[in-house]
Design a protein around this motif. Sequence first.
Motif, PDB file in Angstrom:
ATOM      1  N   THR A  76     -57.293  60.364  45.972  1.00 50.15           N
ATOM      2  CA  THR A  76     -55.886  60.125  46.277  1.00 50.15           C
ATOM      3  C   THR A  76     -55.179  59.442  45.113  1.00 50.15           C
ATOM      4  O   THR A  76     -55.819  58.971  44.166  1.00 50.15           O
ATOM      5  N   SER A  77     -53.879  59.356  45.238  1.00 50.16           N
ATOM      6  CA  SER A  77     -53.098  58.641  44.227  1.00 50.16           C
ATOM      7  C   SER A  77     -53.502  57.170  44.174  1.00 50.16           C
ATOM      8  O   SER A  77     -53.444  56.536  43.121  1.00 50.16           O
ATOM      9  N   GLY A  78     -53.943  56.618  45.287  1.00 52.86           N
ATOM     10  CA  GLY A  78     -54.404  55.240  45.313  1.00 52.86           C
ATOM     11  C   GLY A  78     -55.632  55.039  44.446  1.00 52.86           C
ATOM     12  O   GLY A  78     -55.737  54.049  43.719  1.00 52.86           O
ATOM     13  N   HIS A  79     -56.579  55.981  44.516  1.00 50.28           N
ATOM     14  CA  HIS A  79     -57.763  55.910  43.660  1.00 50.28           C
ATOM     15  C   HIS A  79     -57.355  55.990  42.192  1.00 50.28           C
ATOM     16  O   HIS A  79     -57.868  55.245  41.350  1.00 50.28           O
ATOM     17  N   LEU A  80     -56.441  56.897  41.892  1.00 51.34           N
ATOM     18  CA  LEU A  80     -55.989  57.056  40.510  1.00 51.34           C
ATOM     19  C   LEU A  80     -55.238  55.818  40.033  1.00 51.34           C
ATOM     20  O   LEU A  80     -55.419  55.375  38.899  1.00 51.34           O
ATOM     21  N   PHE A  81     -54.416  55.238  40.890  1.00 53.67           N
ATOM     22  CA  PHE A  81     -53.674  54.027  40.535  1.00 53.67           C
ATOM     23  C   PHE A  81     -54.643  52.894  40.184  1.00 53.67           C
ATOM     24  O   PHE A  81     -54.495  52.231  39.164  1.00 53.67           O
ATOM     25  N   LEU A  82     -55.635  52.682  41.044  1.00 47.95           N
ATOM     26  CA  LEU A  82     -56.600  51.618  40.790  1.00 47.95           C
ATOM     27  C   LEU A  82     -57.418  51.900  39.533  1.00 47.95           C
ATOM     28  O   LEU A  82     -57.757  50.972  38.785  1.00 47.95           O
ATOM     29  N   ALA A  83     -57.714  53.170  39.281  1.00 44.35           N
ATOM     30  CA  ALA A  83     -58.460  53.531  38.078  1.00 44.35           C
ATOM     31  C   ALA A  83     -57.636  53.263  36.819  1.00 44.35           C
ATOM     32  O   ALA A  83     -58.162  52.761  35.832  1.00 44.35           O
ATOM     33  N   VAL A  84     -56.355  53.603  36.861  1.00 48.33           N
ATOM     34  CA  VAL A  84     -55.484  53.313  35.710  1.00 48.33           C
ATOM     35  C   VAL A  84     -55.439  51.807  35.481  1.00 48.33           C
ATOM     36  O   VAL A  84     -55.545  51.336  34.346  1.00 48.33           O
ATOM     37  N   MET A  85     -55.302  51.057  36.552  1.00 47.83           N
ATOM     38  CA  MET A  85     -55.247  49.608  36.435  1.00 47.83           C
ATOM     39  C   MET A  85     -56.538  49.078  35.799  1.00 47.83           C
ATOM     40  O   MET A  85     -56.493  48.198  34.929  1.00 47.83           O
ATOM     41  N   GLN A  86     -57.675  49.614  36.182  1.00 52.28           N
ATOM     42  CA  GLN A  86     -58.959  49.146  35.671  1.00 52.28           C
ATOM     43  C   GLN A  86     -59.212  49.607  34.236  1.00 52.28           C
ATOM     44  O   GLN A  86     -59.592  48.819  33.385  1.00 52.28           O
ATOM     45  N   VAL A  87     -58.993  50.885  33.975  1.00 55.37           N
ATOM     46  CA  VAL A  87     -59.345  51.466  32.678  1.00 55.37           C
ATOM     47  C   VAL A  87     -58.343  51.092  31.591  1.00 55.37           C
ATOM     48  O   VAL A  87     -58.712  50.858  30.445  1.00 55.37           O
ATOM     49  N   GLU A  88     -57.076  51.026  31.956  1.00 54.83           N
ATOM     50  CA  GLU A  88     -56.017  50.769  30.969  1.00 54.83           C
ATOM     51  C   GLU A  88     -55.227  49.509  31.315  1.00 54.83           C
ATOM     52  O   GLU A  88     -53.997  49.532  31.391  1.00 54.83           O
ATOM     53  N   TRP A  89     -55.959  48.406  31.537  1.00 52.28           N
ATOM     54  CA  TRP A  89     -55.305  47.172  31.969  1.00 52.28           C
ATOM     55  C   TRP A  89     -54.189  46.747  31.027  1.00 52.28           C
ATOM     56  O   TRP A  89     -53.111  46.359  31.477  1.00 52.28           O
ATOM     57  N   SER A  90     -54.395  46.826  29.735  1.00 48.95           N
ATOM     58  CA  SER A  90     -53.374  46.335  28.803  1.00 48.95           C
ATOM     59  C   SER A  90     -52.083  47.147  28.913  1.00 48.95           C
ATOM     60  O   SER A  90     -50.991  46.572  28.939  1.00 48.95           O
ATOM     61  N   ARG A  91     -52.200  48.452  28.997  1.00 47.46           N
ATOM     62  CA  ARG A  91     -50.986  49.284  29.162  1.00 47.46           C
ATOM     63  C   ARG A  91     -50.372  49.076  30.531  1.00 47.46           C
ATOM     64  O   ARG A  91     -49.151  48.992  30.668  1.00 47.46           O
ATOM     65  N   PHE A  92     -51.218  49.046  31.541  1.00 52.08           N
ATOM     66  CA  PHE A  92     -50.759  48.847  32.911  1.00 52.08           C
ATOM     67  C   PHE A  92     -49.960  47.547  33.015  1.00 52.08           C
ATOM     68  O   PHE A  92     -48.848  47.528  33.536  1.00 52.08           O
TER      69      PHE A  92
END
Length: 70
Positions: free
Chosen positions: A37-53
Amino acid sequence: MLVDDLDVPFGKTSDTVERIIEYAATMARRCGHAELTSGHLFLAVMQVEWSRFSEVLRNAGGDPHDIARA
């Protein structure tokens, strides 16, 4: 989208995108979710790209740590 049916042509995306998708799919499977889901992707972006996020959220007036705790 079903996690098992995820057909992403790896090598045709950036390394970052591949890491985000892999992280999101792994997270979904670990939680027993069949759908990515978009929720999984959102959390993944937050984890993988914390500085950009965090930069994007700060620029929008938000606090990334508040989002991470929610």
